[in-house]
Enzyme design. Structure first.
Site, PDB file in Angstrom:
ATOM      1  N   HIS A  12      -3.170  -9.711   3.568  1.00  0.00           N
ATOM      2  CA  HIS A  12      -4.601  -9.902   3.796  1.00  0.00           C
ATOM      3  C   HIS A  12      -4.824 -10.856   4.960  1.00  0.00           C
ATOM      4  O   HIS A  12      -4.216 -11.927   5.016  1.00  0.00           O
ATOM      5  CB  HIS A  12      -5.276 -10.479   2.547  1.00  0.00           C
ATOM      6  CG  HIS A  12      -5.428  -9.505   1.433  1.00  0.00           C
ATOM      7  ND1 HIS A  12      -5.630  -9.875   0.116  1.00  0.00           N
ATOM      8  CD2 HIS A  12      -5.421  -8.143   1.429  1.00  0.00           C
ATOM      9  CE1 HIS A  12      -5.742  -8.799  -0.626  1.00  0.00           C
ATOM     10  NE2 HIS A  12      -5.612  -7.739   0.137  1.00  0.00           N
TER      11      HIS A  12
ATOM     12  N   HIS B 156      -2.690   2.067  -5.900  1.00  0.00           N
ATOM     13  CA  HIS B 156      -3.446   0.843  -5.620  1.00  0.00           C
ATOM     14  C   HIS B 156      -3.594  -0.011  -6.872  1.00  0.00           C
ATOM     15  O   HIS B 156      -3.733  -1.234  -6.777  1.00  0.00           O
ATOM     16  CB  HIS B 156      -4.808   1.182  -5.021  1.00  0.00           C
ATOM     17  CG  HIS B 156      -5.197   0.271  -3.900  1.00  0.00           C
ATOM     18  ND1 HIS B 156      -4.515   0.231  -2.704  1.00  0.00           N
ATOM     19  CD2 HIS B 156      -6.166  -0.673  -3.808  1.00  0.00           C
ATOM     20  CE1 HIS B 156      -5.061  -0.691  -1.910  1.00  0.00           C
ATOM     21  NE2 HIS B 156      -6.063  -1.251  -2.560  1.00  0.00           N
TER      22      HIS B 156
ATOM     23  N   LYS C 224      -1.724  -2.465   8.170  1.00  0.00           N
ATOM     24  CA  LYS C 224      -2.830  -2.044   9.023  1.00  0.00           C
ATOM     25  C   LYS C 224      -2.686  -2.656  10.422  1.00  0.00           C
ATOM     26  O   LYS C 224      -2.304  -3.805  10.571  1.00  0.00           O
ATOM     27  CB  LYS C 224      -4.163  -2.483   8.405  1.00  0.00           C
ATOM     28  CG  LYS C 224      -4.470  -1.765   7.090  1.00  0.00           C
ATOM     29  CD  LYS C 224      -5.803  -2.221   6.533  1.00  0.00           C
ATOM     30  CE  LYS C 224      -6.142  -1.461   5.249  1.00  0.00           C
ATOM     31  NZ  LYS C 224      -7.438  -1.896   4.675  1.00  0.00           N
TER      32      LYS C 224
ATOM     33  N   ARG D 214      -0.743  -2.258  -6.857  1.00  0.00           N
ATOM     34  CA  ARG D 214      -0.970  -3.363  -5.905  1.00  0.00           C
ATOM     35  C   ARG D 214      -1.841  -4.449  -6.543  1.00  0.00           C
ATOM     36  O   ARG D 214      -1.550  -5.642  -6.436  1.00  0.00           O
ATOM     37  CB  ARG D 214      -1.624  -2.814  -4.640  1.00  0.00           C
ATOM     38  CG  ARG D 214      -1.925  -3.841  -3.551  1.00  0.00           C
ATOM     39  CD  ARG D 214      -2.319  -3.081  -2.288  1.00  0.00           C
ATOM     40  NE  ARG D 214      -2.993  -3.924  -1.296  1.00  0.00           N
ATOM     41  CZ  ARG D 214      -2.353  -4.660  -0.390  1.00  0.00           C
ATOM     42  NH1 ARG D 214      -1.035  -4.698  -0.362  1.00  0.00           N
ATOM     43  NH2 ARG D 214      -3.034  -5.379   0.493  1.00  0.00           N
TER      44      ARG D 214
ATOM     45  N   TYR E 284      -8.896 -11.852  -6.852  1.00  0.00           N
ATOM     46  CA  TYR E 284      -7.952 -11.743  -7.965  1.00  0.00           C
ATOM     47  C   TYR E 284      -7.995 -12.965  -8.872  1.00  0.00           C
ATOM     48  O   TYR E 284      -7.652 -12.880 -10.047  1.00  0.00           O
ATOM     49  CB  TYR E 284      -6.532 -11.540  -7.432  1.00  0.00           C
ATOM     50  CG  TYR E 284      -6.349 -10.207  -6.747  1.00  0.00           C
ATOM     51  CD1 TYR E 284      -6.248  -9.034  -7.486  1.00  0.00           C
ATOM     52  CD2 TYR E 284      -6.299 -10.120  -5.363  1.00  0.00           C
ATOM     53  CE1 TYR E 284      -6.101  -7.807  -6.858  1.00  0.00           C
ATOM     54  CE2 TYR E 284      -6.140  -8.899  -4.728  1.00  0.00           C
ATOM     55  CZ  TYR E 284      -6.047  -7.748  -5.480  1.00  0.00           C
ATOM     56  OH  TYR E 284      -5.904  -6.539  -4.860  1.00  0.00           O
TER      57      TYR E 284
ATOM     58  N   ARG F 264       0.859  -1.182   0.000  1.00  0.00           N
ATOM     59  CA  ARG F 264       0.000   0.000   0.000  1.00  0.00           C
ATOM     60  C   ARG F 264       0.897   1.234   0.000  1.00  0.00           C
ATOM     61  O   ARG F 264       2.026   1.208   0.490  1.00  0.00           O
ATOM     62  CB  ARG F 264      -0.902   0.012   1.238  1.00  0.00           C
ATOM     63  CG  ARG F 264      -1.792  -1.236   1.381  1.00  0.00           C
ATOM     64  CD  ARG F 264      -2.546  -1.196   2.705  1.00  0.00           C
ATOM     65  NE  ARG F 264      -3.400  -2.373   2.876  1.00  0.00           N
ATOM     66  CZ  ARG F 264      -3.023  -3.493   3.476  1.00  0.00           C
ATOM     67  NH1 ARG F 264      -1.779  -3.604   3.962  1.00  0.00           N
ATOM     68  NH2 ARG F 264      -3.851  -4.514   3.602  1.00  0.00           N
TER      69      ARG F 264
END
Length: 341
Positions: A312, A286, A207, A289, A321, A175
């Site tokens: 993730h 993004h 995150k 990414r 994806y 990110r």
């Protein structure tokens, strides 16, 4: 809690209605404190939860519901319907925004159940509205190559920085906040001759301050080595000349004043390179990414590996994806097979 001029008070960012015996705002504040202290959620996430639960609290206050124990499943269901249809003087929310708000509500009720505040979780069976599954946008490998070439076109330290930034974004699938947050100690040793080896890894902080190690490909490693040798020292000298700058001075990516490159400025770097590559409006950080993940899966990478690389928490987030690559396979088959149509 601090009383406002109208008698309204706030608790952990959650406005109350000014009714002294309402327990719900304090219960919401307790859950937000748990998320901050025990689970280490990012401040942006916490602010989003606080906004969503403020709307929930206002909805319930208008119906004289003062405590989480007094909430019934019908109240939660009606709240979701109000979000979708609009009401209480607010505009209707999209399905995805409604689902996000319901996730905050369900988290609150689950927390209160675990804490023993209530004997049942009345929100557990309330389902979010169906959201259309949007495929992530990815660009072709040729378009990525054009972007990388354009990023390196600016002469001097800025061109070295921009090339290293864009190469790192695409090489790691990081990110934008993770890349601008890099400090020098997060990078591997880039000084020895084996610079192109894939064994080198970069440490990313994602995150909730969760860290992960991601391999750094040879092209990105070389771009970073060039920037650290000839570009970054020149930018850092401006920091000394101007007596300081934003950040600690240990950040990898610096601005023209020698301070830490901001997230917005990094977006601008990618946008400017995209414009020079005739890809304006098609590529952002993004997008790189998404392209990172799609190109890995196209190349045969296992979805669990891609999940770890992207950071993730749930593999279902990564599995979207696979829909992109399946669509590509179908398109290729339809165009190439003589009896496909």
């Amino acid at each position: 809690m601090n009383a406002g001029p109208t008698g309204t008070s706030t608790s952990a960012g959650v406005p109350t209605t000014g009714v002294a015996d309402r327990a719900l705002p304090a219960q919401i504040a307790a859950w937000l404190a748990h998320l901050r202290i025990e689970r280490g959620l990012a401040e942006n996430t916490l602010r989003g939860y606080a906004r969503d639960l403020a709307r929930y609290d206002a909805f319930l206050a208008a119906r004289d519901v003062a405590d989480v124990a007094a909430i019934r499943q019908g109240d939660v269901t009606e709240f979701v319907a109000t979000l979708r249809e609009g009401g209480d003087g607010r505009a209707a929310l999209s399905a995805s925004s409604t689902a996000r708000t319901l996730a905050a509500v369900r988290g609150l009720h689950r927390f209160c159940l675990l804490e023993g505040t209530v004997g049942e979780d009345v929100a557990a069976e309330v389902s979010p509205p169906a959201t259309p599954r949007r495929l992530p946008k990815a660009v072709t490998r040729d378009e990525v190559e054009r972007l990388l070439t354009a990023a390196a076109a600016t002469p001097g330290p800025i061109g070295l920085r921009d090339a290293a930034l864009v190469e790192t974004l695409y090489a790691t699938g990081a990110r934008i906040s993770e890349v601008v947050g890099l400090v020098v100690d997060d990078l591997p040793d880039l000084s020895d001759p084996g610079i192109g080896q894939v064994g080198r890894v970069v440490r990313l902080t994602g995150k909730g301050d969760k860290q992960r190690l991601v391999p750094l490909g040879g092209y990105a490693a070389r771009a970073l080595a060039d920037y650290l040798t000839a570009g970054r020292p020149a930018l850092l000298a401006h920091r000394s000349a101007t007596r300081g700058g934003r950040g600690s001075g240990h950040e990898v990516f610096l601005n023209t004043r020698g301070g830490a490159l901001s997230r917005q400025s990094a977006w601008g770097v990618v946008a400017a390179a995209a414009e020079r590559a005739d890809l304006a409006g098609r590529i952002g950080p993004h997008t790189l990414r998404h392209s990172f993940a799609t190109h890995l899966l196209d190349g045969g990478a296992d979805v669990r590996v891609v999940q770890d690389l992207l950071g993730h928490a749930d593999v279902t987030t990564t599995q979207i994806y696979t829909l992109v690559t399946a669509a590509h396979l179908r398109e290729t088959y339809a165009l190439a097979h003589p009896r496909a149509r």
